[in-house]
Design a protein around this motif. Structure first.
Motif, PDB file in Angstrom:
ATOM      1  N   PRO A   1      31.297  66.643  99.964  1.00 20.45           N
ATOM      2  CA  PRO A   1      31.346  68.024 100.469  1.00 20.45           C
ATOM      3  C   PRO A   1      30.387  68.969  99.745  1.00 20.45           C
ATOM      4  O   PRO A   1      30.275  70.134 100.118  1.00 20.45           O
ATOM      5  N   ALA A   2      29.724  68.493  98.685  1.00 16.58           N
ATOM      6  CA  ALA A   2      28.782  69.322  97.928  1.00 16.58           C
ATOM      7  C   ALA A   2      27.786  68.390  97.249  1.00 16.58           C
ATOM      8  O   ALA A   2      28.048  67.185  97.086  1.00 16.58           O
ATOM      9  N   PRO A   3      26.607  68.899  96.828  1.00 23.83           N
ATOM     10  CA  PRO A   3      25.615  68.027  96.180  1.00 23.83           C
ATOM     11  C   PRO A   3      26.111  67.403  94.879  1.00 23.83           C
ATOM     12  O   PRO A   3      25.642  66.327  94.492  1.00 23.83           O
ATOM     13  N   ALA A   4      27.034  68.066  94.183  1.00 25.07           N
ATOM     14  CA  ALA A   4      27.579  67.541  92.925  1.00 25.07           C
ATOM     15  C   ALA A   4      28.991  68.050  92.773  1.00 25.07           C
ATOM     16  O   ALA A   4      29.372  69.075  93.345  1.00 25.07           O
ATOM     17  N   GLY A   5      29.794  67.326  91.991  1.00 29.87           N
ATOM     18  CA  GLY A   5      31.162  67.755  91.772  1.00 29.87           C
ATOM     19  C   GLY A   5      31.949  66.682  91.061  1.00 29.87           C
ATOM     20  O   GLY A   5      31.386  65.736  90.498  1.00 29.87           O
ATOM     21  N   VAL A   6      33.261  66.832  91.091  1.00 26.24           N
ATOM     22  CA  VAL A   6      34.174  65.892  90.441  1.00 26.24           C
ATOM     23  C   VAL A   6      35.089  65.294  91.510  1.00 26.24           C
ATOM     24  O   VAL A   6      35.669  66.021  92.324  1.00 26.24           O
ATOM     25  N   MET A   7      35.179  63.962  91.489  1.00 27.05           N
ATOM     26  CA  MET A   7      36.125  63.256  92.357  1.00 27.05           C
ATOM     27  C   MET A   7      37.243  62.696  91.495  1.00 27.05           C
ATOM     28  O   MET A   7      37.001  62.166  90.408  1.00 27.05           O
TER      29      MET A   7
END
Length: 380
Positions: free
Chosen positions: A293-299
């Protein structure tokens, strides 16, 4: 200053110590599954209200050496119970033992209950009633090989019960374990967060509360409210301060997905009941087909562990596909997967950058971190 013990899921003790220090506790000493500490009643209230990691906060009321059941009875009889709570309160007694020489813990539990009632009868002419299901005051005994400690539970219902989740799915994570995993992941409110196997939405509920500054205990009651020492003025000030820190509900860059429409409906119902639905975006999708859902993040994800042979075989087929999906769609993301299945990283063909031992109840698990980069994730 009073003496307390806070319990927590094993593996989260350092995070528990941080929560206790923030609540004003001193002399914090961690051990597997919890921490001893000292503090005033304000720090006890604050720990119950604000700790996302603690399971219970227990107030220590007696401790001594013992050899027989009668020693435990005498220790409990010496506690001035009528000064701690009113005789009208219902009680429950529980015992935990490690290497205790006593043959019957049930009988020892009964002797503690007898001592409490005998002390009340001696001082008031009446005795409290026992309620094993919804007691107003819970008394806990902890036995080692030669020492007995007696506690009064200041929490009431376990602290992981935030009073928010209503719909459950198969084997949901407890809220304080989910909160610990979120903290270990390094996620900060405002950054994109995705749970691609959200089930009933435990990670999403915890993340939304964090993002909106909602104290985990701000919507429930506690055992300390039924004790004679309860200071309503101190508690009301703490609660008012907590409510003042809350932010209006708004989109918080938190995303949940699940391929099971039943699980997704449960997550939606739980978020709606908690008035947090507007903070989270939910979609019905399989993680293998999901776009970031975004170019970078935390899963963060808690996939099935596989308890039967057929499930283990299914997971052995699923993990390589999961590894390919993460490499294909989640470059730039830090992916944290919580599982008891130690085959997972090898079958995913990914090397974890970190693995943290944690326990889900009695089950030993690992939190694996995979830092996804474009192309191969293997060091040259």
């Amino acid at each position: 200053m009073e003496k307390f013990f806070a319990s927590c899921p094993r593996g989260l003790e350092p995070l528990l110590a941080e929560d206790l220090a923030a609540a004003g506790a001193i002399d914090i000493q961690t051990l597997p599954g919890g921490a001893h500490f000292r503090g005033d009643w304000a720090s006890c209230y604050a720990a119950n209200l604000n700790s996302r990691i603690a399971t219970r906060i227990l107030w220590r009321v007696a401790e001594a050496a013992y050899a027989r059941e009668e020693d435990v009875y005498k220790l409990a009889l010496e506690v001035p119970w009528p000064r701690l709570f009113a005789v009208e309160r219902t009680i429950r007694v529980d015992i935990t033992a490690v290497k205790s020489p006593l043959k019957s813990l049930d009988f020892t539990t009964l002797r503690i209950k007898d001592a409490v009632c005998d002390r009340f009868r001696r001082e008031t002419g009446a005795r409290p009633s026992v309620d094993t299901r919804a007691a107003e005051v819970r008394i806990s005994g902890f036995l080692t090989a030669d020492r007995c400690t007696l506690y009064v539970d200041t929490s009431g219902a376990p602290l992981h019960q935030r009073g928010l989740r209503q719909k459950t799915v198969t084997a949901p994570l407890k809220e304080n374990l989910a909160a610990g995993i979120l903290r270990l992941s390094g996620w900060q409110p405002g950054a994109p967060l995705l749970d691609p196997m959200c089930g009933g939405g435990t990670f999403l509920l915890e993340a939304a509360q964090l993002a909106l500054g909602i104290a985990p205990g701000a919507r429930r009651e506690f055992g300390f409210m039924r004790l004679a020492s309860f200071d309503a003025g101190v508690w009301n000030k703490l609660l008012a301060d907590a409510h003042a820190r809350e932010l209006p509900v708004a989109p918080a860059n938190i995303y949940g997905a699940d391929r099971d429409p039943v699980a997704l409906r449960a997550a939606l119902a739980n978020l709606d009941r908690a008035d947090l639905l507007d903070a989270v975006e939910l979609i019905e999708a399989d993680i293998l087909d999901l776009d970031a859902p975004a170019p970078a993040g935390v899963m963060v994800a808690n996939p099935p562990y596989g308890e039967r042979l057929s499930e283990l075989e299914e997971l052995a087929t699923f993990y390589p596909l999961l590894g390919s999906a993460l490499k294909r769609s989640f470059a730039g993301w830090n992916c944290h997967i919580f599982t008891a299945d130690t085959r997972m990283p090898k079958l995913m063909r990914l090397s974890p950058s970190r693995k943290t031992p944690l326990y889900n109840g009695a089950l030993e698990c690992r939190l694996y971190e995979f830092r996804m980069v474009a192309g191969s994730n293997r060091p040259k």
